[in-house]
Motif scaffolding. Structure first.
Motif, PDB file in Angstrom:
ATOM      1  N   LEU A 168       0.831  -1.202   0.000  1.00 27.16           N
ATOM      2  CA  LEU A 168       0.000   0.000   0.000  1.00 27.16           C
ATOM      3  C   LEU A 168       0.871   1.261   0.000  1.00 27.16           C
ATOM      4  N   PRO A 169       0.333   2.395  -0.505  1.00 28.84           N
ATOM      5  CA  PRO A 169       1.092   3.654  -0.521  1.00 28.84           C
ATOM      6  C   PRO A 169       1.186   4.272   0.870  1.00 28.84           C
ATOM      7  N   LEU A 170       2.381   4.716   1.207  1.00 29.87           N
ATOM      8  CA  LEU A 170       2.608   5.349   2.507  1.00 29.87           C
ATOM      9  C   LEU A 170       2.210   6.821   2.481  1.00 29.87           C
ATOM     10  N   GLY A 171       1.763   7.294   3.628  1.00 27.37           N
ATOM     11  CA  GLY A 171       1.450   8.709   3.775  1.00 27.37           C
ATOM     12  C   GLY A 171       2.631   9.519   4.249  1.00 27.37           C
ATOM     13  N   GLN A 172       3.693   8.850   4.696  1.00 29.72           N
ATOM     14  CA  GLN A 172       4.901   9.538   5.168  1.00 29.72           C
ATOM     15  C   GLN A 172       6.081   8.582   5.072  1.00 29.72           C
ATOM     16  N   LYS A 173       7.271   9.144   5.008  1.00 23.67           N
ATOM     17  CA  LYS A 173       8.481   8.331   4.935  1.00 23.67           C
ATOM     18  C   LYS A 173       8.728   7.650   6.288  1.00 23.67           C
ATOM     19  N   LEU A 174       9.202   6.429   6.245  1.00 24.84           N
ATOM     20  CA  LEU A 174       9.524   5.688   7.453  1.00 24.84           C
ATOM     21  C   LEU A 174      10.951   5.163   7.371  1.00 24.84           C
ATOM     22  N   ASP A 175      11.667   5.206   8.518  1.00 25.32           N
ATOM     23  CA  ASP A 175      13.032   4.675   8.557  1.00 25.32           C
ATOM     24  C   ASP A 175      13.129   3.452   9.461  1.00 25.32           C
ATOM     25  N   ALA A 176      11.958   2.939   9.872  1.00 27.99           N
ATOM     26  CA  ALA A 176      11.928   1.802  10.798  1.00 27.99           C
ATOM     27  C   ALA A 176      10.783   0.878  10.425  1.00 27.99           C
ATOM     28  N   THR A 177      10.892  -0.358  10.844  1.00 24.95           N
ATOM     29  CA  THR A 177       9.740  -1.253  10.775  1.00 24.95           C
ATOM     30  C   THR A 177       8.799  -0.880  11.913  1.00 24.95           C
ATOM     31  N   GLU A 178       7.508  -0.951  11.651  1.00 30.27           N
ATOM     32  CA  GLU A 178       6.502  -0.563  12.640  1.00 30.27           C
ATOM     33  C   GLU A 178       5.679  -1.801  13.013  1.00 30.27           C
ATOM     34  N   ILE A 179       5.645  -2.095  14.316  1.00 29.62           N
ATOM     35  CA  ILE A 179       4.935  -3.258  14.834  1.00 29.62           C
ATOM     36  C   ILE A 179       3.810  -2.780  15.745  1.00 29.62           C
ATOM     37  N   PHE A 180       2.578  -3.249  15.488  1.00 30.91           N
ATOM     38  CA  PHE A 180       1.416  -2.815  16.258  1.00 30.91           C
ATOM     39  C   PHE A 180       0.773  -4.025  16.941  1.00 30.91           C
TER      40      PHE A 180
END
Length: 353
Positions: A168-180
Motif C-alpha cells: 500500500l502507498p505510505l502517507g509519510q516516509k519511514l526509517d523503521a519497521t513498525e509493529i502494532f
C-alpha cells in the motif's frame, strides 16, 4: 528415473541453501519446486537482518529499503524504538539469488515440479503433466508450512498464525519497521514494513481466538489511514499464508529430514523465518552429503542435534513466551501491554527466565 544423492523438495531459503551446501560437499543434488518461477508469489513481510543480508551477498536490485530501527506500538499507546538494522528486500529476488547459488554449486533445479508420492528412497513428482521418478539416498523436506514431506514422516501439523498482507502507498516516509499490538489482532500483530513510497502492511492472527484475518486487516488499515501513515489507494498486491508458531518439530525420520518452515524453524513470536531457514538449510545440506557419501543414514541424527544446539533454546523460549501471552489477548490494554514486556523481543524482560 533420475538418481541422486540428495533430493531437496522446496526452493525457498532453506531448500536452496541445503542444495547448495550438499552440492559444494560433493553430493549429486536435485532441487525441485512446484512453482514455475522461484520466489513467486511472495508470501513474506520481506525484512532481513543486516548481518544475514550482508552474508548472502544480495544484489542492490533486491533491496527495496534499508531500515535502522523497529518501533513497537503497544495497546496502551506507548511506542518503544529499538535498534534493528536490516533491509526490506524484494523477496522473490532473494529466493532467485539463493536458487542460483545452488545451481552454481552443481545442483540440478527443476521448477514447476510437484512432489506427490514417496516409497522408501523413491519420490514421484509431476512436471508439465508428466510423471517423474527420482531415487535419492537422502530427502530434505523444505516445502513450507503445509509440508508434504512432514506428512510422509508422520509428524502432526504445526500451530499456525494466519497472515494477510497488502502493498500500500505510505502517507509519510519511514526509517523503521513498525509493529502494532492490538487486541483486535489476537495471537499476532500488525506490521508496516516500508519500501520507499510503499509499504508491506499486514496482520497475523491466531485462529484459536476466532477473529477472521480479513476483518483484522480491514480494521488495521483503517487505523493506519486515520494516523496518516497510509494514503488512500488500491493495493499493488495482496498475499497471505500460514506462519508456523509451534516451534521446532522432530526433524528426522529414516532418510528424510526437515528444514525451514516445514520443520517449524520460523520464530514463534516474531514470525521471522529467513535467518533460521538459512542456518538449518546449511546444516541439513552438510549432513545429507555426509550421510550419502558414507552410506550411513545415522549421520542425519547429527543434523537434528545441531539444530537443537543452535536453534532449540531460542525457539523453545519463544514458544513459552507465546503460551504466556495467550491468556492476555482478552484482557484490557494495560494488562496486555504489561504481558507483552515479557513476550516481545524489544524488551529486556523477554530474555529473563
Amino acid at each position: 528415473m533420475s538418481e541422486c544423492d540428495v533430493l531437496v523438495i522446496g526452493a525457498g531459503p532453506a531448500g536452496s541453501t541445503a542444495a547448495a551446501s550438499a552440492a559444494r560437499d560433493g553430493a549429486r543434488v536435485i532441487l525441485i519446486d512446484r512453482r514455475k518461477q522461484i520466489g513467486l508469489p511472495v508470501q513474506c513481510a520481506e525484512f532481513i537482518p543486516f548481518q544475514i543480508a550482508s552474508n548472502l551477498g544480495i544484489e542492490a536490485g533486491a533491496i527495496a529499503q534499508r531500515v535502522e530501527a523497529m518501533q513497537t506500538h503497544l495497546p496502551n499507546g506507548k511506542v518503544i524504538r529499538t535498534a534493528s538494522r536490516g533491509i526490506i528486500c524484494n523477496r522473490d529476488r532473494v529466493d532467485q539469488h539463493l536458487a542460483s547459488l545452488a545451481r552454481e554449486a552443481g545442483a540440478e533445479l527443476l521448477t514447476g515440479t510437484r512432489a506427490c508420492g514417496f516409497d522408501g528412497d523413491t519420490v514421484t513428482a509431476m512436471k508439465d503433466g508428466r510423471s517423474l521418478t527420482i531415487k535419492a539416498t537422502v530427502i530434505v523436506g523444505a516445502d513450507g508450512p503445509a509440508s508434504l514431506v512432514r506428512r510422509w514422516m508422520g509428524i502432526a501439523a504445526n500451530r499456525f498464525v494466519h497472515a494477510r498482507q497488502q502493498l500500500l502507498p505510505l502517507g509519510q516516509k519511514l526509517d523503521a519497521t513498525e509493529i502494532f499490538f492490538r487486541r483486535e489482532i489476537p495471537g499476532g500483530y500488525g506490521w508496516v514494513f516500508p519500501k520507499g513510497d510503499m509499504a508491506n502492511v499486514g496482520v497475523g492472527v491466531d485462529p484459536v481466538f476466532g477473529v477472521a484475518p480479513s476483518l483484522a486487516m480491514a480494521g488495521f488499515i483503517a487505523e493506519l489511514a486515520g494516523r496518516g501513515l497510509l494514503k488512500s489507494g488500491q493495493p499493488l498486491s495482496k498475499t497471505g499464508g500460514m506462519i508456523p508458531v509451534g516451534g521446532q518439530s522432530r526433524l528426522r525420520q529414516g532418510n528424510m529430514v526437515l528444514a525451514g518452515d516445514a520443520a517449524g524453524h520460523c520464530h514463534p513470536i516474531t514470525g521471522a523465518g529467513v535467518p533460521n531457514a538459512i542456518m538449518a538449510g546449511e546444516l541439513a545440506g552438510e549432513a545429507a552429503a555426509r550421510a550419502a557419501a558414507r552410506h550411513d543414514l545415522e549421520i542425519l541424527g547429527e543434523y537434528e542435534e545441531s539444530c537443537r544446539l543452535f536453534l532449540g533454546d531460542s525457539l523453545d523460549r519463544a514458544v513459552r513466551r507465546r503460551q504466556l501471552l495467550d491468556p492476555y489477548w482478552q484482557a484490557d490494554s494495560d494488562d496486555l501491554s504489561q504481558a507483552l514486556k515479557k513476550s516481545w523481543i524489544a524488551f529486556e524482560e523477554y530474555n529473563e527466565d
